[in-house]
Structures are given as C-alpha cells and as structure tokens.
Design an enzyme around this catalytic site. Structure first.
Site, short mmCIF file in Angstrom:
data_model
loop_
_atom_site.label_atom_id
_atom_site.label_comp_id
_atom_site.label_asym_id
_atom_site.label_seq_id
_atom_site.Cartn_x
_atom_site.Cartn_y
_atom_site.Cartn_z
N ILE A 40 0.91 -1.14 0.00
CA ILE A 40 0.00 0.00 0.00
C ILE A 40 0.95 1.19 0.00
O ILE A 40 1.58 1.48 1.01
CB ILE A 40 -0.89 0.05 1.26
CG1 ILE A 40 -1.85 -1.14 1.27
CG2 ILE A 40 -1.69 1.35 1.28
CD1 ILE A 40 -2.75 -1.20 2.50
N PRO A 41 1.12 1.83 -1.15
CA PRO A 41 2.18 2.84 -1.34
C PRO A 41 1.93 4.17 -0.64
O PRO A 41 1.78 5.20 -1.28
CB PRO A 41 2.23 2.99 -2.85
CG PRO A 41 0.82 2.75 -3.27
CD PRO A 41 0.30 1.66 -2.34
N CYS A 42 1.93 4.15 0.68
CA CYS A 42 1.68 5.37 1.42
C CYS A 42 2.84 6.35 1.27
O CYS A 42 2.71 7.51 1.63
CB CYS A 42 1.38 5.08 2.89
SG CYS A 42 2.69 4.23 3.75
N HIS A 43 3.96 5.86 0.74
CA HIS A 43 5.09 6.78 0.51
C HIS A 43 4.76 7.76 -0.61
O HIS A 43 5.45 8.76 -0.78
CB HIS A 43 6.36 5.99 0.19
CG HIS A 43 6.24 5.10 -1.01
ND1 HIS A 43 5.64 3.86 -0.96
CD2 HIS A 43 6.64 5.27 -2.30
CE1 HIS A 43 5.68 3.31 -2.17
NE2 HIS A 43 6.28 4.14 -3.01
#
Length: 170
Positions: free
Chosen positions: A136-139
DNA sequence: TGCGGAATTTGCG
DNA sequence: CGCAAATTCCGCA
C-alpha cells in the site's frame, strides 16, 4: 493457520513480510541485528513451515520486490491483504492510496477530499497505521506544498522509495 | 519564507 | 471524554 515469512534486503533496508495462506498479513522494515516482529508475532530466523510449505504469495512478492528495487514499474495493487480489525475509515484511505500509480504522488488533502472528509490529519494518522508499506504505497502521499510529510518506517526510506520511482522531490 | 494559531477528523488510552 | 497526529490554511512579519 501457520505463518510464513520472507526476509529480503532492498538496498540498505531489510524488509520482512508475513503471509497466512493466500493473504499478506503484514510488511515491515527492520534492522537485521534486532529481533523483529509483525503483528506482535516474534519471528524466527528460519522455521520448518517455511521449508516444508513454501508460500506462493511470498515467492511472488520476493520476485516483485527484487524487480521493484531494480526500477521496474511493479504493481502491487492486487496482492490480497488481510485487513481484519481495521477501521472503515482506514480501509477507505488505504484502498484509495493503493490506486496511486507508480511514479506519482498525491497529497493528504487529495486523499481526504476523495473520500469526502476534511480530516486531512486523520488521513495521515490512518496512513501511519498502514501495515503494508510498499504494497500500500503510502510513501506516495506527501504534503500539499510538495514537502515529504511523514513516514512511520522513517523518512529516509520514504525519500529513497520515491527517488527509485523517479518522483520529483523537493 | 517562516512561524503561530485555528480548523478538522480519527483513534487510542 | 481528552488529546495527539504522517495536515492545511490564513495572517503577519
């Protein structure tokens, strides 16, 4: 149900992933020297399950992570995740965050407005609870003014991930 | 550009 | 129920 683990080194960072059956249970960054854990489970170096019951999803993940670090546009959005006792709000935030394309970024405000709330800070708080960094690419969620914002695993990692994806950074 | 304060929503203790 | 938080906006130097 027994768990399977994957330890993999991405550049200077170590990543630990845990799976149960066909689903991912958690992903985390850790320091090789320290004892690590996912979801409160202590992780053995190598266990029998890992050897006798190789996990297809972790093998696929290993391959994907290696190629991701090589710079390939890997799409992690279809990995099945176990999101048992997570709040509906957090699920909304994460579901939307998963759709942010490789190499692009969005702001906390963008995410908040998409799910019809003014709780910009609540969005950040929900992302802070993301159990699946990278997957989950929260970056890819940064501040409205383009500055980085936060990242639980450490800002150095956030910067590095975005850098590898070719995102423009301030 | 930068700092202080207010507005907002969520989740944890 | 009180408070902090991976924010944002606004005013003012």
């Amino acid at each position: 149900m027994s768990s399977n683990f994957l330890e993999i080194k991405l550049g200077p960072f170590w990543v630990l992933a845990e799976a149960e059956g066909k689903k991912l249970v958690g992903v985390s960054f850790f320091h090789k020297k320290e004892s690590s854990s996912v979801s409160g489970v202590n992780v053995p170096g190598v266990n029998k399950d890992e050897i006798t019951h190789p996990s297809p999803i972790l093998e696929r993940l290993q391959e994907d992570l290696i190629n991701y670090w090589r710079g390939e546009k890997i799409d992690f959005s279809d990995y099945p995740l176990r999101l048992d006792n997570c709040s509906p709000f957090a699920k909304k935030v994460w579901r939307l965050t998963r759709k942010i394309p490789y190499g692009e970024v969005r702001s906390y405000k963008w995410v908040a407005e998409k799910i019809h709330t003014k709780g910009y800070r609540a969005v950040g708080a929900a992302l802070a609870r993301n159990l699946f960094p990278i997957i989950i690419p929260c970056h890819r969620v940064v501040r409205e003014d383009g500055s980085l914002g936060g990242y639980s695993p450490g800002l150095k990692i956030k910067r590095k991930l975005l850098e590898r994806e070719g995102s423009y950074l301030f």
